[in-house]
Write a protein that holds these residues in place. Structure first.
Motif, mmCIF file in Angstrom:
data_model
loop_
_atom_site.group_PDB
_atom_site.id
_atom_site.type_symbol
_atom_site.label_atom_id
_atom_site.label_comp_id
_atom_site.label_asym_id
_atom_site.label_seq_id
_atom_site.Cartn_x
_atom_site.Cartn_y
_atom_site.Cartn_z
ATOM 1 N N ALA A 52 -37.876 92.148 96.188
ATOM 2 C CA ALA A 52 -38.328 90.909 96.828
ATOM 3 C C ALA A 52 -39.728 90.509 96.383
ATOM 4 O O ALA A 52 -40.110 89.346 96.476
ATOM 5 N N SER A 58 -44.473 88.033 88.711
ATOM 6 C CA SER A 58 -44.615 87.375 90.009
ATOM 7 C C SER A 58 -46.085 87.080 90.269
ATOM 8 O O SER A 58 -46.952 87.350 89.433
ATOM 9 N N TRP A 69 -40.793 90.122 93.548
ATOM 10 C CA TRP A 69 -40.808 89.307 92.338
ATOM 11 C C TRP A 69 -40.542 87.843 92.624
ATOM 12 O O TRP A 69 -40.241 87.062 91.716
ATOM 13 N N ASN A 70 -40.666 87.456 93.867
ATOM 14 C CA ASN A 70 -40.666 86.044 94.248
ATOM 15 C C ASN A 70 -42.115 85.652 94.527
ATOM 16 O O ASN A 70 -42.738 86.205 95.431
#
Length: 358
Positions: free
Chosen positions: A312, A167, A314-315
């Motif tokens: 989350a 990410s 990893w967005n």
């Protein structure tokens, strides 16, 4: 008293060969590196990478992660040493060169890339949704080639897709922040100018929509390295009441920045930049994320991951924290009433919150 106890224990060890052997083995096979769970990999030793790492560690420490849980290396230092990075639970790459190196490592540890432009991240990320692991079409190849020119070395577009968690916290600002700042500094403006380069041209529809929402018509043109910057810039500047500089290729940024500032000053048009250097050079104001801003958000992200395994993170995201810098001397020469940076920041946050509520 402590010294006496130590001497007694040492005498006991000397008389006990088994205990002495265990102690020697422990010393021989103790790890040579610090027992860090997170590797901070810096692109180099330049100040802004160092400041980002320091901010990250300071903020992480304030949230309960001790400094000795981090191990800091530069790309050059990592290349010179031969040891496994498999001991780390997380790798944080600071800068594009570090991100490129971290992706090349034979390590499946989650990778968080920070202080990296969005286009550079998309160019080197093997999980980039642009190609989805398939052969790219001609349009995608053109986009990738433009992105790759920002990276420090040639990168193949055929990297295999990986299951590794990767990410980023981008260095770029969300485009709406530029428009928000423009509306605050010159709310009566009806036209907004900008120039798009090979990379930033993809942002043209979004900026045009944002400008329209702010009650402004977007005046723009496209520029490449082969174009004459003055002949391209002059009509846009003269037709605009405000000009925003959008980051593109580093070489293009440097080539046109002085002409943007020169022409805008000549025609009394305020410029909004994307760095403190732009403000110091003559922009009325800039919005950007400092090393301290990026480090703070990265620390919060790491804490969220290590403590809660929050998926989350990893967005990829734009920076949450940002800095505003202003040039009062330029504002006075343009006849614009400029609030203090503290007051401008407060107004900015209020306007941003109002927009988010809609």
């Amino acid at each position: 008293m402590d010294g006496v106890i130590f001497q007694l224990r040492w005498q006991h060890l000397r008389k006990n060969p088994i205990l002495r052997s265990i102690l020697i083995l422990c010393l021989l096979f103790s790890p040579q590196l610090v027992l860090a769970k997170t590797l901070l990999l810096l692109s180099s030793n330049v100040s802004y990478y160092q400041e980002t790492a320091q901010s990250l560690q300071a903020n992480a420490s304030a949230q309960g992660i001790p400094n000795n849980d981090f191990h800091t290396l530069t790309v050059q230092e990592l290349s010179k040493q031969s040891f496994s990075t498999s001991q780390y639970d997380l790798i944080v790459a600071i800068g594009t060169a570090a991100a490129t190196k971290a992706i090349e490592l034979e390590n499946e540890a989650p990778l968080l890339n920070i202080f990296i432009p969005k286009n550079a991240y998309e160019a080197i990320n093997p999980n980039n949704a642009l190609t989805n692991g398939e052969a790219p079409n001609n349009s995608q190849v053109d986009t990738l080639q433009a992105n790759i020119s920002q990276a420090p070395r040639q990168i193949t577009t055929q990297k295999p897709v990986t299951t590794r968690k990767i990410s980023a916290i981008y260095l770029d600002q969300p485009l709406k922040r530029l428009i928000t700042l423009a509306c605050l500094l010159k709310p009566e403006a009806k036209s907004l100018g900008t120039i798009f380069g090979p990379i930033s041209q993809s942002a043209q529809p979004e900026i045009e929509k944002l400008a329209k929402t702010g009650g402004m018509e977007l005046k723009y043109d496209f520029l490449t390295k082969e174009d004459n910057p003055v002949s391209t810039l002059k009509p846009v500047v003269t037709e605009s009441e405000l000009f925003i500089a959008i980051p593109d290729h580093a070489i293009l940024n440097k080539a046109i920045a002085r002409w943007i500032l020169y022409l805008s000053f000549q025609h009394k048009i305020p410029v909004i930049g994307f760095s403190n250097a732009y403000t110091n050079a003559g922009a009325i104001a800039s919005v950007y994320s400092s090393p301290e801003d990026i480090g703070k958000q990265a620390a919060e992200t790491i804490v969220s991951w290590l403590a809660n395994k929050n998926e989350a993170i990893w967005n990829p995201v734009y920076p949450r924290y940002f800095t505003l810098s202003t040039n009062p001397a330029v504002a006075r020469s343009l006849g614009i009433s400029l609030p203090s940076e503290k007051e401008l920041y407060k107004q900015f946050k209020e306007k941003e919150a109002m927009a988010d509520d809609k």
